[in-house]
Design an enzyme around this catalytic site. Sequence first.
Site, PDB file in Angstrom:
ATOM      1  CG  ASP A  16      -2.093   1.106   1.025  1.00  0.00           C
ATOM      2  OD1 ASP A  16      -2.630   1.648   0.570  1.00  0.00           O
ATOM      3  OD2 ASP A  16      -1.667   1.852   2.055  1.00  0.00           O
ATOM      4  CG  ASP A  18      -1.343   7.900   0.431  1.00  0.00           C
ATOM      5  OD1 ASP A  18      -0.357   8.268   0.795  1.00  0.00           O
ATOM      6  OD2 ASP A  18      -2.505   7.749  -0.394  1.00  0.00           O
TER       7      ASP A  18
END
Length: 196
Positions: A16, A18
């Site tokens: 991922d 953020d």
Amino acid sequence: MLLPLPDGEFKAYLFDCDGTITDSMPAHHRAWLTALGEWGGDFPEELFYAWGGRTVVDVITDLNARQGLSMPVAEVAARREELFQAMLPEITAVPGVMEHISQAYGRVPFAVVSGSTRESVTASLTALDLLDRFPVLVCAEDYARPKPDPEGYLLAAGLLGVDPRDCVVFEDTELGVAAARAAGMACVRVPAPWER
């Protein structure tokens, strides 16, 4: 602090963005508060973190419903992105994840799977001088069913040509962890900022 990997030999690392690669969640929250506030909306911090991994469009749509507002989704999303990008110079990498990137780069292929837009992901990775490490970016506009659906992670594995069972995912949200597990992938849970 190097985050421990699950047991196994992994042929790809999927991340991922953020809150996982970039320690950007506090900046994202500030951008959200400012953008929403211009339209009379709010996004309490607890809800912001609980909804981590959701797309910007889904968040604005659900906040409209919850708060009885009719904020224009595209305008609020664009304003939030503008505010966030202005904060990019203050963004840093998540240390335990950065160590894995440094150690494994060139040995196994990497991909990013994010609920954020390609514009946002590209800007964040560029700010940290990491964009060249990730030949595959799977972003919000690339898949129809957001996390916790496994679609994004399965797409990334396919683009890398790696069996999902041979992938390890780095994720900071419950939705992301659920998506990785639904894809049949091992997962490393990245601690939230206050847990580090």
